[in-house]
Each structure stands twice: as C-alpha cells, then as structure tokens.
Design a protein around this motif. Structure first.
Motif, short mmCIF file in Angstrom:
data_model
loop_
_atom_site.label_atom_id
_atom_site.label_comp_id
_atom_site.label_asym_id
_atom_site.label_seq_id
_atom_site.Cartn_x
_atom_site.Cartn_y
_atom_site.Cartn_z
N GLY A 12 0.79 -1.23 0.00
CA GLY A 12 0.00 0.00 0.00
C GLY A 12 0.82 1.28 0.00
N SER A 13 2.12 1.21 -0.26
CA SER A 13 2.98 2.40 -0.17
C SER A 13 3.13 3.12 -1.51
N ALA A 14 2.52 2.59 -2.59
CA ALA A 14 2.71 3.20 -3.91
C ALA A 14 2.07 4.57 -3.96
N ARG A 15 2.73 5.50 -4.65
CA ARG A 15 2.15 6.84 -4.83
C ARG A 15 2.72 7.49 -6.09
N LEU A 16 1.96 8.47 -6.59
CA LEU A 16 2.44 9.29 -7.71
C LEU A 16 3.08 10.51 -7.05
N GLU A 17 4.35 10.77 -7.36
CA GLU A 17 5.02 11.88 -6.69
C GLU A 17 6.01 12.56 -7.63
N ALA A 18 6.44 13.76 -7.23
CA ALA A 18 7.45 14.48 -8.02
C ALA A 18 8.82 13.97 -7.62
N ILE A 19 9.62 13.60 -8.63
CA ILE A 19 11.00 13.18 -8.36
C ILE A 19 11.92 14.02 -9.26
N PRO A 20 13.23 14.08 -8.98
CA PRO A 20 14.13 14.88 -9.82
C PRO A 20 14.19 14.34 -11.25
N GLU A 21 14.52 15.22 -12.19
CA GLU A 21 14.73 14.81 -13.58
C GLU A 21 15.85 13.77 -13.62
N PRO A 22 15.85 12.85 -14.61
CA PRO A 22 16.89 11.82 -14.66
C PRO A 22 18.28 12.45 -14.83
N SER A 23 19.27 11.82 -14.19
CA SER A 23 20.63 12.35 -14.26
C SER A 23 21.35 11.78 -15.48
N ILE A 24 22.27 12.56 -16.03
CA ILE A 24 23.03 12.15 -17.22
C ILE A 24 23.81 10.85 -16.93
N ALA A 25 24.10 10.63 -15.66
CA ALA A 25 24.85 9.40 -15.28
C ALA A 25 24.04 8.14 -15.60
N GLU A 26 22.73 8.30 -15.75
CA GLU A 26 21.89 7.12 -16.01
C GLU A 26 21.92 6.69 -17.47
N GLY A 27 22.48 7.53 -18.35
CA GLY A 27 22.59 7.15 -19.76
C GLY A 27 22.51 8.34 -20.68
N SER A 28 23.03 8.19 -21.90
CA SER A 28 23.12 9.33 -22.82
C SER A 28 21.82 9.61 -23.55
N VAL A 29 20.88 8.65 -23.54
CA VAL A 29 19.63 8.86 -24.28
C VAL A 29 18.54 9.29 -23.31
N LEU A 30 17.93 10.43 -23.62
CA LEU A 30 16.81 10.92 -22.79
C LEU A 30 15.52 10.59 -23.53
N VAL A 31 14.60 9.92 -22.85
CA VAL A 31 13.33 9.56 -23.49
C VAL A 31 12.15 10.07 -22.68
N GLU A 32 11.03 10.19 -23.39
CA GLU A 32 9.77 10.59 -22.77
C GLU A 32 8.89 9.33 -22.75
N THR A 33 8.39 8.96 -21.60
CA THR A 33 7.57 7.76 -21.48
C THR A 33 6.19 8.01 -22.06
N GLU A 75 24.53 12.61 -31.15
CA GLU A 75 24.33 12.76 -32.60
C GLU A 75 24.88 11.60 -33.42
N ASP A 76 25.98 10.98 -32.93
CA ASP A 76 26.58 9.88 -33.69
C ASP A 76 26.02 8.53 -33.24
N GLY A 77 25.01 8.53 -32.41
CA GLY A 77 24.50 7.28 -31.84
C GLY A 77 23.50 6.57 -32.74
N ALA A 78 22.95 5.48 -32.20
CA ALA A 78 22.04 4.63 -32.98
C ALA A 78 20.61 5.17 -32.97
N PHE A 79 20.33 6.19 -32.15
CA PHE A 79 18.95 6.68 -32.02
C PHE A 79 18.86 8.16 -32.37
N THR A 80 17.68 8.55 -32.86
CA THR A 80 17.46 9.98 -33.11
C THR A 80 16.15 10.40 -32.45
N ALA A 81 16.03 11.68 -32.20
CA ALA A 81 14.84 12.20 -31.54
C ALA A 81 13.61 11.77 -32.33
#
Ligand code: BGC
Length: 348
Positions: A12-33, A75-81
């Motif tokens: 019962g501890s689940a909640r929708l909450e504000a958390i910080p934006e993802p850090s660059i340390a988590e990976g070079s690709v930023l995505v929108e869910t 820019e040189d990666g496998a993915f584009t916006a």
C-alpha cells in the motif's frame, strides 16, 4: 517530473510523486515515457511481496514494460529524436558472470543482476528516463503504442527459443502445443506458437470476457476444462505459476515432450504428489521440464519481429484497459476481464 514509486516490502505504499529529472549518469539517451504496462510482478511489488530499491534509496520507481519516445540522443548514436523505443529490463551483474559477460544477462549465474522497476534500478513509470543506447530497442513507428507489448513478448520469445534449442537434442517433429493461462504471457506464447505453424490449444478458467475470442482469433483452440481434457501436447508453456496446474501439465507432456515453466509462483502452498511416479514418467518418456525468466537483447529483437508480423487489431485487443497516469492506482487493481492494463503518460 511525476513518477509512480513504491516502498518495497511495504504494502500500500505506492504513490504518484514528483522526483528529480533523470541524471546524465543514467545514460546518454533521454526519453519521454508514453506508457507502461502493468503485470503480475508490478502488483506483487505494490503488495509488498517483491522488489528492491536502488542502493541507498528507500523508494523504487515502478514499471518495467515501457514504450517511450527519444527526446535527445548523442548525434553519432544509434537513435534519433522521435524514435519509438523500449527499455531492456535487466542489466548484467557487475562481475560479470560468464553469461552476463556475453550479453546473456537473462541467464545470470550469480543473481547480482539488476532489473528496472523490480530489483535495485528505478523503473520506467516516470515522465522521462535516461538510459544507455545498448539497453534500448527501437520499435517500428507504425506499431505506435502497441510497442508496450514488446517486453512481455521478449519473455515468450526467449521461452520459444529455449524450447527449440532443447528440441534439437534428437529428431523431433512437434505438432501440438498447450498453453496454460490466457493472460498476456499465455496469449503471446500462443501467438508465437501459431506463427510457427503449430496446432495451439490454450487452457484458462474463464468462460467469458475477451480471452476466448482472443484465442479463437489467433486460430487456436480455447479450453476451460482440465489439463487432461485439453489433451496430450508435444510442447507445453505453463503461464500461470499455479502449483496444481504446473503439476498437471508435467504429467500431460507427450513422449519427448518439453514443458516450459514461465510463471513465478508465490510459494507457501504444498501439494501431496507422487514424485517417484513423476520421475518414472519423465525418464521413460524422455521429457524435459525447464524454467525460463527474463530476456536478453536477442529476444527483444525477435519480439520486435513478431509484433511487426502480428495483426495490429489483435494486439490492440490484448490491451483491455488504458488508465491515465493521474488514475494510476486503478490500473493496479485487477478487474474481472482485464488482460493487459496500460498506464498512459503522454499521447503518441
Ligand atoms: C519480468 C522479467 C523479470 C521477472 C523477474 C517479470 O515480470 O518481465 O523481466 O526478469 O519479472 O523479476
């Protein structure tokens, strides 16, 4: 940004909450869910039965079935916006073991792997996440939001790959497939069986709702009786994890049959069974019973191929409920005719 988080081991501890934006340390690709799928594992985590937070944190961001859109990539990666992508759930262990060392983290031998939204890594149920390109899989843009089915399909793509690899142990011409459980994993397992040209039978308890029609629409046969009624099968995919059913299907395999167990049971219930008779049957029939979990990149790619071949209208019907992120808690409570429930974060 908004994210669905949980305190693992605290029901019962689940909640929708504000958390910080993802850090660059988590990976070079930023995505929108765009959306996350809900499965039995998520419900178990929310019920406090499963899940581990990232080291040094109390809460875990939920979600391991995703469909997202690339916002920014190198820019040189496998993915584009604009690319539609799915995050791979598991990361290799840090050693790495001999399996993780060759990219087969799904077969990790020391248990030190991590899993997004499940074990020590934040999940994808957040408005945005960052990830390394090697743990992202592109899906065809025409698949759109149906790409959220890629992760569960990767799990059954692995199961089928393993069945086929085991099948090469001797000359074998399987024809009849039995799938137990017509949830998302069972239905997708049946889809892969049909695409391989097998005669597929699916057994489930329910007599109404969307499941019988989904099975029939595949060209497979739907059963609601006992495992014995469904008949002997060369290949069995057990997709419920229910103890009695697991036991029954092991007895129902044809000579040289392969039984693949995919359901993660909760345990704690005992059955009075004759293991000697079971052993005799397995030995005298050359049967194989094996378990399978998770998927590596090869399986995600196989799954992307399967979804591209499947009828989009059928896939659409597998998603029986869509819930907006503001209504997230409704997605975690099962409704009688649910197959796959999806939480929507952003429009396509
Ligand atoms: C996920 C797998 C994961 C497993 C065990 C399943 O729900 O689909 O990727 O390995 O749970 O944590």
């Amino acid at each position: 940004m908004q994210a669905i988080t949980v305190l693992p081991a605290q029901p019962g501890s689940a909640r929708l909450e504000a958390i910080p934006e993802p850090s660059i340390a988590e990976g070079s690709v930023l995505v929108e869910t765009l959306a996350v799928g809900v499965c039995g594992t998520d419900v178990e985590i929310v019920d406090g039965l499963y899940g581990t937070p990232p080291p040094g944190r109390e809460r875990l961001v939920l979600g391991h079935e995703s469909i997202a859109r690339v916002l920014h990539a190198a820019e040189d990666g496998a993915f584009t916006a604009g690319d539609l992508v799915v995050g791979i759930v598991r990361r290799p262990d840090p050693v790495p073991c001999s399996s993780c060392a060759v990219g087969e983290w799904d077969m990790c031998r020391n248990g030190r792997y991590t899993e997004h939204g499940i074990k020590e890594l934040n999940g994808f149920a957040a408005e945005r996440f960052r990830i390394s390109p090697e743990f992202l899989v592109r899906v065809e843009s025409r698949l759109g939001h149906l790409g959220v089915l890629l992760e569960p399909t990767s799990v059954v793509a692995k199961a089928w790959e393993q069945i086929e690899r085991i099948g090469t142990r001797a000359h074998w011409q399987p024809k009849r497939v039995l799938v137990t459980g017509a949830g998302p994993i069972g239905l997708l397992a049946a889809l892969l069986g049909v695409l391989r040209g097998f005669e597929v039978h699916v057994l489930d308890r329910v007599v109404d709702g969307p499941k019988p029609d989904l099975v029939k629409a595949l060209g497979a046969t739907y059963h609601t009786g006992t495992v014995q009624d469904a008949g002997e099968a060369d290949i069995v995919l057990e997709c419920t994890g229910a103890g009695q059913l697991v036991w029954d299907v092991m007895a129902q395999a044809a000579p040289s049959g392969i039984v693949c167990l995919t359901g993660v049971s909760t345990g704690g219930r005992t059955l009075g069974v004759d293991l000697g008779a079971f052993n005799r049957e397995v030995v005298l029939q050359n049967n194989v019973v094996f378990g399978t979990v998770n998927a590596n990149r090869r399986h995600y790619q196989a799954a992307a191929h399967v979804l591209a071949q499947a009828d989009p209208a059928w896939l659409e019907h597998v998603i029986t409920r869509r819930v907006s992120v503001q209504q997230w808690s409704k997605a975690l409570v099962r409704q009688p005719h649910d197959v796959k429930t999806v939480i929507e974060f952003a429009p396509l």
